[in-house]
Structure formats: structure tokens, C-alpha cells
Design a protein around this motif. Sequence first.
Motif, PDB file in Angstrom:
ATOM      1  N   UNK A  69       0.712  -1.316   0.138  1.00  0.00           N
ATOM      2  CA  UNK A  69       0.046  -0.073  -0.010  1.00  0.00           C
ATOM      3  C   UNK A  69       0.825   1.254   0.074  1.00  0.00           C
ATOM      4  N   UNK A  70       2.231   1.049  -0.029  1.00  0.00           N
ATOM      5  CA  UNK A  70       2.961   2.450  -0.204  1.00  0.00           C
ATOM      6  C   UNK A  70       3.477   2.460  -1.483  1.00  0.00           C
ATOM      7  N   UNK A  71       2.898   3.681  -2.050  1.00  0.00           N
ATOM      8  CA  UNK A  71       3.248   3.773  -3.537  1.00  0.00           C
ATOM      9  C   UNK A  71       4.758   4.072  -3.959  1.00  0.00           C
ATOM     10  N   UNK A  72       5.159   4.034  -5.104  1.00  0.00           N
ATOM     11  CA  UNK A  72       6.638   4.277  -5.668  1.00  0.00           C
ATOM     12  C   UNK A  72       7.071   5.743  -5.311  1.00  0.00           C
ATOM     13  N   UNK A  73       6.087   6.637  -5.338  1.00  0.00           N
ATOM     14  CA  UNK A  73       6.682   8.213  -5.348  1.00  0.00           C
ATOM     15  C   UNK A  73       6.469   8.339  -4.016  1.00  0.00           C
ATOM     16  N   UNK A  74       5.764   7.642  -3.033  1.00  0.00           N
ATOM     17  CA  UNK A  74       5.882   7.668  -1.557  1.00  0.00           C
ATOM     18  C   UNK A  74       7.240   7.369  -1.111  1.00  0.00           C
ATOM     19  N   UNK A  75       7.772   6.459  -1.635  1.00  0.00           N
ATOM     20  CA  UNK A  75       9.047   5.686  -1.300  1.00  0.00           C
ATOM     21  C   UNK A  75       9.964   6.782  -1.231  1.00  0.00           C
ATOM     22  N   UNK A  76      10.177   7.512  -2.551  1.00  0.00           N
ATOM     23  CA  UNK A  76      11.095   8.622  -2.594  1.00  0.00           C
ATOM     24  C   UNK A  76      11.230   9.568  -1.344  1.00  0.00           C
ATOM     25  N   UNK A  77      10.043   9.654  -0.849  1.00  0.00           N
ATOM     26  CA  UNK A  77      10.129  11.025   0.301  1.00  0.00           C
ATOM     27  C   UNK A  77      10.956  10.257   1.514  1.00  0.00           C
ATOM     28  N   UNK A  78      10.939   8.913   1.386  1.00  0.00           N
ATOM     29  CA  UNK A  78      11.657   8.450   2.643  1.00  0.00           C
ATOM     30  C   UNK A  78      13.404   8.649   2.489  1.00  0.00           C
ATOM     31  N   UNK A  79      13.889   9.085   1.467  1.00  0.00           N
ATOM     32  CA  UNK A  79      15.356   9.107   1.308  1.00  0.00           C
ATOM     33  C   UNK A  79      15.737  10.213   2.147  1.00  0.00           C
ATOM     34  N   UNK A  80      17.010   9.714   2.696  1.00  0.00           N
ATOM     35  CA  UNK A  80      17.695  10.453   4.119  1.00  0.00           C
ATOM     36  C   UNK A  80      16.634  10.726   5.180  1.00  0.00           C
TER      37      UNK A  80
END
Length: 86
Positions: A69-80
Motif C-alpha cells: 500500500x506504499x506507492x513508488x512516489x511515496x518511497x522517494x520521500x523516505x530518502x535521507x
Amino acid sequence: MKRLGTVVQVVAHQGLLVRGDNIGPDTSLRDLPRINSFVVDKSVKRIGKVNGVIGPVKSPYITIKVFGDVSGSELKKYLNEKVYVK
């Protein structure tokens, strides 16, 4: 809740790579996160599970299998960002 580390990379489909934190010279295997432990973000939202621990005990990297349920675009916000194990 224990700090797991900092997200350093989004890996393929539904995965994150985390550089382990709180690692010192007296770290042992018991201090590393357990496989299938839940991983949460700073708002305590479950984002996935620990999939593996790679590298030396003193400076490990942790792979996380992210929930569907975690989208690909949402994953990028977790960087750093810091993530935690529950």
C-alpha cells in the motif's frame, strides 16, 4: 521503538536500503534488527518489514521490503529520513 537507521536508496520495486545507526565498537549480532521486524517512519506508520541485514556487524545495511500500500512516489520521500524498528 528503536532507531534503525537512515534510508539511503530506493531499491527496485517496493524496497528500501537503510544504513544502520547506533552501531559502535561493542556491537554484537544480538544488537542487529531481527528479520520480519516491522519498520515504521517518524509518524509511527508501518511501512514494511526487515528483509535482510548485509555487510559487517560494525556498519550494516538493512534491506526493507515495503508493504504494497506504499506507492513508488511515496518511497522517494523516505530518502535521507530516519526509520525505526518496532
